[in-house]
Design a protein around this motif. Sequence first.
Motif, short mmCIF file in Angstrom:
data_model
loop_
_atom_site.label_atom_id
_atom_site.label_comp_id
_atom_site.label_asym_id
_atom_site.label_seq_id
_atom_site.Cartn_x
_atom_site.Cartn_y
_atom_site.Cartn_z
N LEU A 59 104.99 16.91 55.70
CA LEU A 59 106.17 17.21 56.62
C LEU A 59 106.69 18.30 55.17
O LEU A 59 107.73 19.26 56.01
CB LEU A 59 107.67 15.93 56.41
N ILE A 60 106.45 17.41 54.38
CA ILE A 60 106.48 18.72 53.28
C ILE A 60 106.15 19.94 53.22
O ILE A 60 106.84 21.27 53.67
CB ILE A 60 105.84 19.02 51.83
N PHE A 61 104.75 20.62 54.29
CA PHE A 61 104.69 21.81 54.53
C PHE A 61 105.24 21.88 55.88
O PHE A 61 105.51 23.32 56.02
CB PHE A 61 102.91 21.41 55.51
N GLY A 62 105.70 21.13 56.26
CA GLY A 62 106.69 21.74 57.82
C GLY A 62 107.44 22.25 57.32
O GLY A 62 108.15 23.09 57.39
N GLY A 63 108.11 21.26 56.13
CA GLY A 63 109.75 21.63 55.68
C GLY A 63 109.37 22.99 55.07
O GLY A 63 110.25 24.05 54.74
N SER A 64 108.23 23.03 54.01
CA SER A 64 108.10 24.40 53.57
C SER A 64 108.14 26.12 54.72
O SER A 64 108.60 27.00 54.15
CB SER A 64 107.01 24.53 52.79
N TYR A 65 107.06 25.60 55.57
CA TYR A 65 107.25 26.17 56.53
C TYR A 65 108.35 27.34 56.92
O TYR A 65 109.44 28.02 57.06
CB TYR A 65 106.26 26.15 57.63
N LEU A 66 109.54 25.94 57.20
CA LEU A 66 110.69 26.12 57.98
C LEU A 66 111.47 26.79 57.40
O LEU A 66 112.82 27.36 57.94
CB LEU A 66 110.97 23.98 58.56
N PHE A 67 112.06 25.95 55.33
CA PHE A 67 112.70 26.96 54.72
C PHE A 67 111.80 28.67 54.99
O PHE A 67 113.64 29.33 55.06
CB PHE A 67 112.94 26.48 54.34
N SER A 68 111.31 28.65 54.94
CA SER A 68 110.55 30.01 54.30
C SER A 68 110.88 31.00 55.64
O SER A 68 111.34 32.41 55.49
CB SER A 68 109.19 29.90 54.30
N ILE A 69 110.62 30.52 56.68
CA ILE A 69 110.70 31.20 58.01
C ILE A 69 112.66 31.47 57.83
O ILE A 69 112.64 32.72 58.39
CB ILE A 69 110.39 30.90 59.17
N THR A 70 113.79 31.05 58.08
CA THR A 70 114.52 30.40 57.45
C THR A 70 115.04 32.33 56.30
O THR A 70 116.26 32.72 56.91
CB THR A 70 115.62 29.64 57.30
N ILE A 71 114.48 31.68 55.58
CA ILE A 71 114.78 32.82 54.28
C ILE A 71 114.56 34.29 54.80
O ILE A 71 115.21 35.36 54.45
CB ILE A 71 114.00 32.63 52.99
N ILE A 72 113.20 34.27 54.98
CA ILE A 72 113.10 35.38 55.59
C ILE A 72 112.76 36.86 56.96
O ILE A 72 112.51 37.89 56.58
CB ILE A 72 111.06 35.35 55.03
N HIS A 73 112.88 35.46 58.01
CA HIS A 73 113.42 36.08 59.15
C HIS A 73 114.24 36.19 59.44
O HIS A 73 115.03 36.84 60.03
CB HIS A 73 112.05 35.67 60.42
N ILE A 74 115.10 34.77 59.47
CA ILE A 74 116.82 34.39 60.89
C ILE A 74 117.35 35.23 59.80
O ILE A 74 118.65 35.91 59.71
CB ILE A 74 115.93 32.76 61.17
N LEU A 75 117.57 34.54 58.57
CA LEU A 75 119.26 35.20 57.85
C LEU A 75 118.91 36.19 57.66
O LEU A 75 120.22 37.22 57.95
CB LEU A 75 119.04 34.42 56.29
#
Length: 246
Positions: free
Chosen positions: A34-50
């Motif tokens: 979960l931590i790995f998936g959450g870290s990936y999801l948070f990072s891709i939101t910050i560097i790609h989506i937003l």
Amino acid sequence: MIFNSIVLFICAMVGGLLVYGLDKKEGINIKLILIFGGSYLFSITIIHILPELYQSEASGMSIGLFVLLGFFFQNFLEYFTSGVEHGHMHAHKHSHTSVAGYSLMIALCLHAFLEGTFLAYPNIFHDHGSKSGSLLIGVVLHKIPAALALMSVLTCQFDNKKFQIFLLVLFSLASPFGLIAGSYIKTIGFMEDAGLLFLFAFVGGNFLHISTTIFIESSPEHNWNFKRLLVSIGGAAVAVLAEMYV
């Protein structure tokens, strides 16, 4: 679209079926996933989506409002799901009613459907440079442990194994249906680009809530843990590499 739909379905099914082969005492291993998936999801939101959202022609204020709406809507969903979408595990039976179980399914399927629509528009922000591959990886990394956590609850709420798997199939189909619906909306021009941007901002807020909650609840005692730190850094590194090369 077909390939992405199949990947989303299979990953959710595999993640959910793992509950029948795992010892539920192995909670620490599930937490690390979960931590790995959450870290990936948070990072891709910050560097790609937003960044993509704020570089669009929509006003920054409007985008921000929909990100906040998505964030707090996810908080509202947790009233029904008890945080299952980011890995709250239940190792024993609770006094949940069947109505609560159905409410949980509806809430999680809605969230998964919104994730699927997100993948239907890899180039909505620009004519170049946007990639759906990195977002697909992020959704998959989130969906596998989420399906596992969901099934851990359903096996406690419902004794009929066939019914449990039936609910897992419904959950697994939600994201592919969202992807198909998003592609259809795109084809018929039902929704303007501005409306789609706001929808994506809304889902981006969902992602922020899920990922940050995973970080907070992975260490309820707020103890520093080197292994969890390494796993979270690994998830962020994979997100950066996926954004650069996928």
